[in-house]
Motif scaffolding. Structure first.
Motif, mmCIF file in Angstrom:
data_model
loop_
_atom_site.group_PDB
_atom_site.id
_atom_site.type_symbol
_atom_site.label_atom_id
_atom_site.label_comp_id
_atom_site.label_asym_id
_atom_site.label_seq_id
_atom_site.Cartn_x
_atom_site.Cartn_y
_atom_site.Cartn_z
ATOM 1 N N LYS A 19 30.775 27.709 11.615
ATOM 2 C CA LYS A 19 31.773 28.697 11.562
ATOM 3 C C LYS A 19 31.327 30.130 10.981
ATOM 4 O O LYS A 19 31.674 31.139 11.387
ATOM 5 C CB LYS A 19 32.875 28.165 10.781
ATOM 6 C CG LYS A 19 33.841 27.263 11.636
ATOM 7 C CD LYS A 19 34.955 26.984 10.758
ATOM 8 C CE LYS A 19 35.942 25.974 11.490
ATOM 9 N NZ LYS A 19 37.256 25.524 10.829
ATOM 10 N N ASN A 20 30.365 29.739 9.811
ATOM 11 C CA ASN A 20 29.909 30.971 9.273
ATOM 12 C C ASN A 20 28.759 31.552 9.944
ATOM 13 O O ASN A 20 27.848 31.882 9.832
ATOM 14 C CB ASN A 20 29.660 30.515 7.600
ATOM 15 C CG ASN A 20 30.802 30.009 7.016
ATOM 16 O OD1 ASN A 20 31.799 30.276 7.300
ATOM 17 N ND2 ASN A 20 30.419 29.143 6.065
ATOM 18 N N PRO A 27 19.987 27.272 9.557
ATOM 19 C CA PRO A 27 20.518 26.653 8.280
ATOM 20 C C PRO A 27 19.853 25.083 8.174
ATOM 21 O O PRO A 27 19.525 24.564 9.307
ATOM 22 C CB PRO A 27 22.028 26.384 8.598
ATOM 23 C CG PRO A 27 22.208 26.719 9.977
ATOM 24 C CD PRO A 27 20.875 27.499 10.439
ATOM 25 N N ILE A 28 19.639 24.768 7.101
ATOM 26 C CA ILE A 28 19.065 23.489 6.553
ATOM 27 C C ILE A 28 20.218 22.555 5.667
ATOM 28 O O ILE A 28 20.743 23.091 4.788
ATOM 29 C CB ILE A 28 17.823 23.411 5.826
ATOM 30 C CG1 ILE A 28 16.991 24.262 6.836
ATOM 31 C CG2 ILE A 28 17.253 22.182 5.646
ATOM 32 C CD1 ILE A 28 15.665 24.702 6.114
ATOM 33 N N ILE A 29 20.328 21.400 5.853
ATOM 34 C CA ILE A 29 21.256 20.546 5.243
ATOM 35 C C ILE A 29 20.323 19.510 4.800
ATOM 36 O O ILE A 29 19.481 18.743 5.444
ATOM 37 C CB ILE A 29 22.235 19.794 5.882
ATOM 38 C CG1 ILE A 29 23.342 20.760 6.083
ATOM 39 C CG2 ILE A 29 23.153 18.716 5.018
ATOM 40 C CD1 ILE A 29 24.600 20.256 7.225
ATOM 41 N N VAL A 30 20.298 19.057 3.509
ATOM 42 C CA VAL A 30 19.526 18.222 2.947
ATOM 43 C C VAL A 30 20.319 16.855 2.782
ATOM 44 O O VAL A 30 21.488 16.961 2.058
ATOM 45 C CB VAL A 30 19.060 18.596 1.607
ATOM 46 C CG1 VAL A 30 18.239 17.200 0.972
ATOM 47 C CG2 VAL A 30 17.887 19.607 1.720
ATOM 48 N N LEU A 31 19.966 15.859 3.235
ATOM 49 C CA LEU A 31 20.497 14.317 2.956
ATOM 50 C C LEU A 31 19.509 13.788 1.991
ATOM 51 O O LEU A 31 18.332 13.446 2.553
ATOM 52 C CB LEU A 31 20.727 13.537 4.176
ATOM 53 C CG LEU A 31 21.569 13.966 5.338
ATOM 54 C CD1 LEU A 31 21.372 13.185 6.514
ATOM 55 C CD2 LEU A 31 22.789 14.203 5.023
ATOM 56 N N VAL A 84 28.933 20.282 8.811
ATOM 57 C CA VAL A 84 28.017 21.090 9.996
ATOM 58 C C VAL A 84 28.938 21.920 10.756
ATOM 59 O O VAL A 84 28.720 22.900 10.825
ATOM 60 C CB VAL A 84 27.736 19.761 11.140
ATOM 61 C CG1 VAL A 84 27.156 20.390 12.309
ATOM 62 C CG2 VAL A 84 26.597 18.967 10.510
ATOM 63 N N LYS A 85 30.303 21.637 10.777
ATOM 64 C CA LYS A 85 31.353 22.591 11.295
ATOM 65 C C LYS A 85 31.291 23.798 10.617
ATOM 66 O O LYS A 85 31.474 24.780 11.101
ATOM 67 C CB LYS A 85 32.628 21.798 11.573
ATOM 68 C CG LYS A 85 32.549 20.789 12.723
ATOM 69 C CD LYS A 85 34.137 19.759 12.913
ATOM 70 C CE LYS A 85 33.691 18.787 13.808
ATOM 71 N NZ LYS A 85 35.093 18.136 13.863
ATOM 72 N N SER A 145 21.013 25.235 2.955
ATOM 73 C CA SER A 145 22.390 25.793 3.112
ATOM 74 C C SER A 145 23.169 24.830 2.198
ATOM 75 O O SER A 145 24.254 25.271 1.807
ATOM 76 C CB SER A 145 22.739 25.783 4.616
ATOM 77 O OG SER A 145 21.874 26.633 5.228
ATOM 78 N N ASP A 146 22.858 23.418 2.472
ATOM 79 C CA ASP A 146 23.732 22.498 1.855
ATOM 80 C C ASP A 146 23.048 21.098 1.454
ATOM 81 O O ASP A 146 22.030 21.011 1.858
ATOM 82 C CB ASP A 146 24.998 22.130 3.008
ATOM 83 C CG ASP A 146 26.283 21.680 2.196
ATOM 84 O OD1 ASP A 146 26.366 21.302 1.135
ATOM 85 O OD2 ASP A 146 27.198 21.427 2.871
ATOM 86 N N PHE A 147 23.754 20.213 0.463
ATOM 87 C CA PHE A 147 23.084 19.117 0.010
ATOM 88 C C PHE A 147 24.189 17.929 0.139
ATOM 89 O O PHE A 147 25.320 18.225 -0.133
ATOM 90 C CB PHE A 147 22.628 19.180 -1.321
ATOM 91 C CG PHE A 147 22.407 17.832 -1.726
ATOM 92 C CD1 PHE A 147 21.212 17.173 -1.469
ATOM 93 C CD2 PHE A 147 23.199 17.117 -2.619
ATOM 94 C CE1 PHE A 147 20.753 16.055 -2.070
ATOM 95 C CE2 PHE A 147 22.833 15.913 -3.300
ATOM 96 C CZ PHE A 147 21.802 15.399 -2.858
#
Length: 120
Positions: A119-120, A75-79, A114-115, A98-100
């Motif tokens: 979980k997923n 998974p990748i989160i973009v900040l 992140v948590k 995965s998220d922004f």
């Protein structure tokens, strides 16, 4: 312990992310430019990648593309402060993020996201 790779060129943000996620019990590696970030993806197996979009040498979009090819399923989160750059965000999601999380953000918000991902 989950390993998180943070690719962020803003030292203050990188330090804040590292401190908060270390507090949550994660092992954090911080890289401050895109080229070194790609090398870190190549030489490690992170459980999560958190990246900025606008950086020197390689963009976050290049990092995302490389990560999807070399760490599929990670998974990748973009900040990013690019919330007004809708096309860049669309491209990032099309590449598989995965998220922004828009900058500025509260460290607890990132922690919860992140948590949730783990979980997923």
């Amino acid at each position: 312990m989950k390993n998180i790779l943070v690719i962020e060129d803003d030292l203050m943000i990188a330090t804040m992310v590292k401190m908060r996620l270390n507090k949550d019990g994660y092992n954090i590696t911080v890289i401050d430019d895109g080229t070194a970030g790609i090398a870190a993806i190549e030489n490690s197996t992170p459980d999560l990648i958190i990246t900025d979009i606008v950086m020197s040498s390689k963009s976050g979009l290049e990092i995302i593309t490389y990560a999807q090819e070399h760490q599929p399923g990670c998974p990748i989160i973009v900040l990013s402060s690019l919330s007004e750059e809708e096309l860049t965000l669309i491209e990032a999601f099309n590449l598989g993020v995965s998220d922004f999380v828009p900058k500025p953000f509260h460290p607890n918000e990132l922690s919860l996201r992140v948590k949730s991902l783990f979980k997923n």
